[in-house]
Design a protein around this motif. Structure first.
Motif, PDB file in Angstrom:
ATOM      1  N   THR A  86       0.837  -1.207   0.000  1.00 58.29           N
ATOM      2  CA  THR A  86       0.000   0.000   0.000  1.00 58.29           C
ATOM      3  C   THR A  86       0.868   1.251   0.000  1.00 58.29           C
ATOM      4  O   THR A  86       0.704   2.166   0.820  1.00 58.29           O
ATOM      5  N   LEU A  87       1.795   1.278  -0.921  1.00 56.98           N
ATOM      6  CA  LEU A  87       2.741   2.397  -0.969  1.00 56.98           C
ATOM      7  C   LEU A  87       2.054   3.697  -1.323  1.00 56.98           C
ATOM      8  O   LEU A  87       1.080   3.733  -2.091  1.00 56.98           O
ATOM      9  N   LYS A  88       2.570   4.764  -0.739  1.00 52.40           N
ATOM     10  CA  LYS A  88       2.043   6.108  -0.917  1.00 52.40           C
ATOM     11  C   LYS A  88       3.119   7.011  -1.510  1.00 52.40           C
ATOM     12  O   LYS A  88       4.314   6.735  -1.348  1.00 52.40           O
ATOM     13  N   PRO A  89       2.724   8.086  -2.166  1.00 57.06           N
ATOM     14  CA  PRO A  89       3.740   9.001  -2.719  1.00 57.06           C
ATOM     15  C   PRO A  89       4.725   9.491  -1.659  1.00 57.06           C
ATOM     16  O   PRO A  89       5.912   9.698  -1.968  1.00 57.06           O
ATOM     17  N   GLU A  90       4.260   9.650  -0.429  1.00 50.67           N
ATOM     18  CA  GLU A  90       5.155  10.129   0.628  1.00 50.67           C
ATOM     19  C   GLU A  90       6.171   9.081   1.073  1.00 50.67           C
ATOM     20  O   GLU A  90       7.050   9.371   1.879  1.00 50.67           O
ATOM     21  N   ASP A  91       6.068   7.860   0.563  1.00 52.98           N
ATOM     22  CA  ASP A  91       7.084   6.848   0.812  1.00 52.98           C
ATOM     23  C   ASP A  91       8.272   6.973  -0.137  1.00 52.98           C
ATOM     24  O   ASP A  91       9.273   6.265   0.013  1.00 52.98           O
TER      25      ASP A  91
END
Length: 116
Positions: A86-91
């Protein structure tokens, strides 16, 4: 000569998954005696702690990745892993592994980019 080599970075869309690996060699002590850590550094920001696994297998995460990231280790392979869901841009960041908690044993980093 201590070497920590991270692999597995890449580009993924939001909601996707990636798995990172870190293989150690040349450590003064057995790999199994070290707590192992993942850190990351986003553009323009300081390097931050992400996850830790003790030599006994106890795990710790920063709040922003709890429930999404899983740290693990294989002492027979001298390897550390980070599975990211569930990767996010902030990762988006360069991800580094570190052997020990106050050592200078760092890998060179691997880029993770989360973008649509």
């Amino acid at each position: 000569q201590v070497q920590l080599v991270e692999t597995g970075g890449g580009s993924v869309q939001p909601g996707g998954s990636l798995s990172l690996s870190c293989t150690a060699s040349g450590l003064p002590l057995s790999f199994s005696t070290y707590a192992m850590n993942w850190y990351r550094q986003a553009p323009g920001k300081q390097r931050e702690f992400v996850a830790r696994i003790s030599r006994d297998g106890l795990k710790k995460y920063i709040d922003s990745v709890k429930g999404r990231f899983t740290i693990s280790r294989d002492n027979y392979q001298n390897s550390l892993y980070l599975h990211m869901d569930t990767l996010k841009p902030e990762d988006t960041a360069i991800y580094y592994c570190r052997a020990g908690d106050s050592t200078n044993y760092w890998g060179q980093g691997t880029q993770v980019t989360v973008s649509s």
